[in-house]
Each structure stands twice: as C-alpha cells, then as structure tokens.
Design a protein around this motif. Structure first.
Motif, PDB file in Angstrom:
ATOM      1  N   THR A  10     -62.430  56.818   4.991  1.00 58.88           N
ATOM      2  CA  THR A  10     -61.153  56.483   5.634  1.00 58.88           C
ATOM      3  C   THR A  10     -60.298  55.569   4.752  1.00 58.88           C
ATOM      4  O   THR A  10     -59.083  55.720   4.698  1.00 58.88           O
ATOM      5  N   SER A  48     -64.310  61.559   6.329  1.00 57.06           N
ATOM      6  CA  SER A  48     -64.167  60.644   7.466  1.00 57.06           C
ATOM      7  C   SER A  48     -62.716  60.721   7.904  1.00 57.06           C
ATOM      8  O   SER A  48     -61.972  61.572   7.427  1.00 57.06           O
ATOM      9  N   GLY A  49     -62.321  59.826   8.751  1.00 58.64           N
ATOM     10  CA  GLY A  49     -60.903  59.746   9.100  1.00 58.64           C
ATOM     11  C   GLY A  49     -60.599  60.081  10.543  1.00 58.64           C
ATOM     12  O   GLY A  49     -59.489  59.832  11.003  1.00 58.64           O
ATOM     13  N   ALA A  50     -61.589  60.629  11.289  1.00 58.80           N
ATOM     14  CA  ALA A  50     -61.291  60.994  12.675  1.00 58.80           C
ATOM     15  C   ALA A  50     -60.876  59.763  13.472  1.00 58.80           C
ATOM     16  O   ALA A  50     -59.845  59.765  14.167  1.00 58.80           O
ATOM     17  N   VAL A  51     -61.647  58.699  13.345  1.00 58.80           N
ATOM     18  CA  VAL A  51     -61.338  57.488  14.113  1.00 58.80           C
ATOM     19  C   VAL A  51     -60.042  56.856  13.588  1.00 58.80           C
ATOM     20  O   VAL A  51     -59.154  56.486  14.368  1.00 58.80           O
ATOM     21  N   GLY A  52     -59.905  56.792  12.258  1.00 61.79           N
ATOM     22  CA  GLY A  52     -58.710  56.201  11.653  1.00 61.79           C
ATOM     23  C   GLY A  52     -57.438  56.931  12.073  1.00 61.79           C
ATOM     24  O   GLY A  52     -56.460  56.305  12.511  1.00 61.79           O
ATOM     25  N   ASN A 132     -67.838  66.455   9.180  1.00 64.41           N
ATOM     26  CA  ASN A 132     -67.780  65.077   9.674  1.00 64.41           C
ATOM     27  C   ASN A 132     -68.903  64.919  10.692  1.00 64.41           C
ATOM     28  O   ASN A 132     -69.468  65.915  11.170  1.00 64.41           O
ATOM     29  N   GLU A 133     -69.227  63.685  10.997  1.00 65.23           N
ATOM     30  CA  GLU A 133     -70.169  63.475  12.098  1.00 65.23           C
ATOM     31  C   GLU A 133     -69.444  63.831  13.395  1.00 65.23           C
ATOM     32  O   GLU A 133     -68.231  63.612  13.528  1.00 65.23           O
ATOM     33  N   ASP A 135     -68.529  62.600  16.103  1.00 65.57           N
ATOM     34  CA  ASP A 135     -68.458  61.258  16.708  1.00 65.57           C
ATOM     35  C   ASP A 135     -68.328  61.298  18.224  1.00 65.57           C
ATOM     36  O   ASP A 135     -68.746  60.382  18.918  1.00 65.57           O
ATOM     37  N   GLY A 145     -73.767  57.048  11.678  1.00 64.94           N
ATOM     38  CA  GLY A 145     -72.994  55.805  11.615  1.00 64.94           C
ATOM     39  C   GLY A 145     -72.018  55.776  10.467  1.00 64.94           C
ATOM     40  O   GLY A 145     -70.910  55.336  10.613  1.00 64.94           O
ATOM     41  N   ASP A 146     -72.438  56.235   9.326  1.00 58.90           N
ATOM     42  CA  ASP A 146     -71.511  56.255   8.196  1.00 58.90           C
ATOM     43  C   ASP A 146     -71.636  57.614   7.521  1.00 58.90           C
ATOM     44  O   ASP A 146     -72.700  58.216   7.533  1.00 58.90           O
ATOM     45  N   ASN A 147     -70.534  58.042   6.944  1.00 59.95           N
ATOM     46  CA  ASN A 147     -70.557  59.365   6.332  1.00 59.95           C
ATOM     47  C   ASN A 147     -71.204  59.372   4.949  1.00 59.95           C
ATOM     48  O   ASN A 147     -71.389  60.438   4.373  1.00 59.95           O
ATOM     49  N   THR A 211     -65.995  52.390   6.992  1.00 61.54           N
ATOM     50  CA  THR A 211     -67.211  52.057   7.720  1.00 61.54           C
ATOM     51  C   THR A 211     -68.281  51.440   6.814  1.00 61.54           C
ATOM     52  O   THR A 211     -68.608  50.278   6.934  1.00 61.54           O
TER      53      THR A 211
HETATM   54  N1  GLU Z   1     -67.113  59.732  11.260  1.00 61.59           N
HETATM   55  C1  GLU Z   1     -66.195  58.647  11.186  1.00 61.59           C
HETATM   56  C2  GLU Z   1     -64.753  59.143  11.228  1.00 61.59           C
HETATM   57  O1  GLU Z   1     -64.484  60.254  10.928  1.00 61.59           O
HETATM   58  C3  GLU Z   1     -66.317  57.865   9.911  1.00 61.59           C
HETATM   59  C4  GLU Z   1     -67.598  57.347   9.492  1.00 61.59           C
HETATM   60  C5  GLU Z   1     -67.413  56.667   8.143  1.00 61.59           C
HETATM   61  O2  GLU Z   1     -66.322  56.135   7.887  1.00 61.59           O
HETATM   62  O3  GLU Z   1     -68.328  56.667   7.326  1.00 61.59           O
HETATM   63  O4  GLU Z   1     -63.873  58.409  11.528  1.00 61.59           O
END
Ligand code: GLU
Length: 369
Positions: A10, A48-52, A132-133, A135, A145-147, A211
C-alpha cells in the motif's frame, strides 16, 4: 522464461500524504509487467491496497483498527483496486484475473492443490493473476496479516523463479537509514543467518497505510528462498528496476535461493499451517531431532500446551520454550498428557489402544531454528 511474482504494498501504491492512488507508479509497474510478458515471462502480481483504497473512498483518514470495519473497508476497496488495474492492463491488451486467498484455503491440502492448478491454467492462458488476501472473510487468528508472507507462499505455490518485494526503501540496511547516517547497504544475502550476524535493524514501516515492516519482508525472503525462489527487496516507486535486476544489475537487496531446499510438503507444514499447540522436549529429544533427523517419541516430551487433535500442526520447543521445529502430531493433546515421558512400548497399555509409534514422524517434521 521465468515465473516471476511481484508484490507491491500500500505504501508504494498510494501517496502517503493524500492517500490517493500513486497512478504514475502503478502505470510504470504495469508497463514493466507488460514488457516482462512480451519477453515470455509468466507474471503474478500480489497487490495490497484494498484497505487503503477503501479508506480513501469512504473518507477515512486512518486505517481502522476494528476488525469488522477493516473487513468492510477492504470489501469496498478491493473492487475499485481491481477496476484500476483492469482499466490500465486492458488498455495494453493484457488480461488479468483476481485471486483472493485466505490461509484456510491454503491449509487444506486439497484446496492448496486446487489453487496451484488454477494458477497454472491462468499462466498458461497468458493471464496475469492479481492476488490479495481475502480480507473480508479471513478469520483474525488465521490471517496472513501481511502480503509479504502471502507473496512468498504464492511464489512457492506457482514454483516461481523470482519474487520481487517492492517497498518504501530501496534496499536493506544494517540500521534504519532514515535516522542513522552510518547505516550500511546490503546488496546480497547468501544465507539468511548472515542478517542475524550483521544485526540488521528491522524496524516497522513508517507509512501509516502499509502493513508489514522489514521483519515481515525478511521472513518472506526466508520462506521463499527455502523454496528455491530468488528474492529481491527493492524500491516500489521505481518498478522499472525489475527489468534491470533481471538483466543482472545490482539494485536492491537480493537473497540467494537456499542451498538446502525444503520439500513441498514440509514447507507447507511449517509455513502455511498455524500451529495449534506446543510440545516441550528434553535435551536428548532436541538433539535427536535437530542433529540426527530422528522422529519425536513420547519419551522426549516434558510438557504439552494447547488444544489439538492428531494431524494438527504443532511447535516443537526446547526446555526454554524456544521453537526448534514444527510438525504434524499423531496424538491429541489429551492423549499426549497421558503418555508424555513414556516409552513407546508402554503406550498401548496406557491408552488402551495401539497408536502411532512416533508422536511426530520425521517425514512430517521440519527444523525451523
Ligand atoms: N491485504 C491488505 C490490503 O489489501 C494488505 C496487507 C498488507 O499491506 O500487507 O489492504
């Protein structure tokens, strides 16, 4: 032709001040991936980036701590993230696919194999899978927890030759270069243990949106290199470096694949499964396992912690509680409480039935420390 996994976090995908997508970085990454595809390489992107992105869309200035809010935010962001990728990739005529994984998906051997087959099909079809995970559904205790970790496991899953971890520093340093002018750059790591010898400082990422810190990146490098994957930590803002590195330029920190590679099943036991308990071993058992590659017998166990069933993963620890190995256990914690410290030939009498001869068979055991 190489199979290449690229992980972007992210902090590289977004502008740290505004939270907006860093479009020039993303475009440069996509052009790089297209070039790699044209050279015949197979590419998987772990993004990553889904949460962001979700935070940005919902007007949240800080990453939520509450798990259900985070899961909801990820559900908002993941769709938008994929739309951005799809717009850019499709304007360069590259088809992409979305793969959302959880640790539970990889923990069942059958779904692990299934995921492997799906990746193979996508890569054969010339598609770039974007991973991606998941989430939104991942259970807290079972989250990657982390990618970084996820990308290393994906690299193993697709039998990658290279893993590029793009991040907010250009390489690894012996100390944090942001506040220590004497920090020495590290360009090549032949053995992971070298880093402990150098006492490399592995602080957390400074950006509020990312993360993992350096620790998770080094752990990821460890997981990937023991699976034979050459791993590079490099600057996320300059994705074009990936091609230069593949052409032999010394940019970023490169981790050599480890000479002693772990077979796929043991790698899975040690890195994918979440241990459900802890077995404390006496000195003799620690020695037999770590020096002579023996199986663990009930006689060498002094204490049992946690609740587990046979076939679950457990940690094998020395008397101080430090992990030395992981493995699949042949007895439940309740059974082990009755037979710990006992000789194998007495087990049928104690339990009233004949169980396995070993508590953890060496074929299901991996030394981790
Ligand atoms: N899966 C989370 C996301 O896409 C990020 C995990 C990470 O930043 O490592 O926001």
């Amino acid at each position: 032709m190489n199979t290449i996994v690229i992980k972007i976090g992210t902090s590289s995908l977004t502008n740290s001040e505004t939270g907006n997508l860093a479009l020039s970085t993303i475009s440069s990454l996509i052009e790089t991936i297209i070039n790699l595809r044209q050279q015949g390489h197979r590419v998987v992107l772990v993004s990553s980036g889904a949460v962001g992105v979700g935070c940005d869309l919902l007007g949240l200035t800080e990453k939520p701590r509450n798990i259900s809010i985070k899961q909801a935010v990820a559900a908002v962001g993941q769709g938008r993230l994929m739309r951005v990728y799809d717009d850019l990739f499709s304007s360069l005529k590259q088809t992409i696919a979305q793969i959302l994984l959880t640790r539970s998906d990889l923990s069942r051997r059958s779904s692990y194999v299934n995921a492997h087959n799906t990746f193979q099909q996508l890569l054969q079809l010339g598609v770039v899978p974007i991973v991606n995970e998941n989430d939104t559904t991942a259970v807290e205790e079972l989250k990657f927890g982390d990618n970084d970790t996820l990308s290393a496991l994906v690299a193993r899953l697709v039998e990658a030759d290279w893993l590029f971890i793009l991040t907010d520093v250009d390489k690894l340093y012996s100390a944090d270069p942001r506040n220590n002018p004497d920090a020495l750059p590290i360009t090549l790591v032949e053995r992971i243990e070298q880093l402990q010898e150098l006492e490399v400082q592995t602080g957390e990422s400074v950006s509020g949106r990312g993360t993992g810190g350096m620790i998770t990146k080094i752990e990821a490098a460890k997981i990937a290199t023991t699976a034979g994957v050459r791993t590079v930590i490099t600057d996320g803002k300059i994705p074009t470096n990936i091609e230069k590195i593949l052409n032999g330029e010394s940019i970023g920190t490169q981790f050599e694949p480890q000479a002693q590679q772990v077979n796929a099943r043991k790698h899975w036991i040690a890195n994918v499964l979440v241990p459900a308990g802890k077995l404390y071993l006496d000195q003799g058992a620690v020695k037999a396992i770590s020096e002579s590659g023996k199986s663990l017998l009930a006689a060498g166990i002094t204490q049992v912690e946690g609740e587990f069933n046979s076939s679950d993963a457990v940690q094998l620890c020395n008397e101080e509680g430090e992990e030395i190995a992981r493995g699949l256990v042949n007895y439940s914690n309740a059974e082990l409480q009755k037979i710990l410290g006992c000789r194998s030939e007495n087990i049928p009498d104690i339990l009233g039935y004949a169980g396995a001869e070993t508590v953890v068979h060496r074929d299901n055991l991996l030394i981790t420390n």
